[in-house]
Design an enzyme around this catalytic site. Sequence first.
Site, short mmCIF file in Angstrom:
data_model
loop_
_atom_site.label_atom_id
_atom_site.label_comp_id
_atom_site.label_asym_id
_atom_site.label_seq_id
_atom_site.Cartn_x
_atom_site.Cartn_y
_atom_site.Cartn_z
CB SER A 131 -0.98 0.00 1.18
OG SER A 131 -1.94 -1.01 0.99
CE LYS A 136 -9.24 -5.45 5.51
NZ LYS A 136 -9.51 -6.05 4.18
CG ASP A 173 -11.43 -4.68 1.23
OD1 ASP A 173 -10.41 -4.16 0.75
OD2 ASP A 173 -11.50 -5.06 2.42
#
Length: 268
Positions: free
Chosen positions: A17, A66, A102
């Site tokens: 990332s 998450k 996502d």
Amino acid sequence: MTDRYAVIGNPISHSKSPLIHKLFAEQTGQDMSYEAIEAPLDGFAATIQRLRDEGYKGCNVTVPFKFEAYALCDQLAPRARDAKAVNTLAFRDGKILGTNTDGAGLLADLDKNLEFKLMWKDALLLGAGGAAAGVVWPLFNAGLGLDIANRNIEKAQLLADEFKGAGTVYARRYEELTGKSYDLVINATSSGLSDELPPLPDGLFKPGALAYDMMYGRETPFMAYARKQGAAIVSDGLGMLVEQAADAFFLWRNVRPDTKPVLALLRK
Ligand code: ATR
């Protein structure tokens, strides 16, 4: 002043990332930094608090945080609520805003990069953990007929039950897949991490079918199986990673980066 962002996970050292967001920032001329931060397993909330205190503008969240990120938000986007998980946070006006990119990332990769049309196709989603939960609503909303297979059938049934009233999604045991075939098979299990293949039968792919592994960075047993079984297109999840990053970047910066050159560079 340079706006600061980060990705928080554990482990995080192999994350792509920071490179992806650096390339996006260069491409769009945004004055921002983006780093990888490993939070202790029991220290996610404290890490977020530190970032807010230090003036960071937002962050991405990855495994295993998450769900904690979801619980921490003051405001949730509908797609985060659908997924019950958050991968993108923005810190604005003293509040934590959460969303989940996502599913949109997967759809963008399928649609734009792989040029696979989803409407009215039959899809099989393998797995019923966090990765599967993050994409199941976007897949359903894209107009796919959806089966969910998992070793633990109760978990698959729980996911399928979310669609009661909206449509029909079937939970399947792996043994029930014999004789069935699909246009799209997505591996959202973590089986690739241990170089394993879910117990899949022969003949799962329809002509023209796409096999997609949400993992990236290596040829998984699922991808090898799909090639042998004659899937027309076999893809790893690198495109999804880049597309979900682009969506987060857009939410933070209001500029949409061109993902194609970034994906091409990462594939080299
Ligand atoms: P993630 O967030 O990556 O989805 P998870 O929530 O731990 O991780 O879920 C892992 C998923 O991969 C589960 O669906 C798990 O199946 P079970 O619930 O039946 O255990 C699936 N999985 C892991 N290894 C697997 C394997 N070798 N074959 C099939 N499924 C596997």
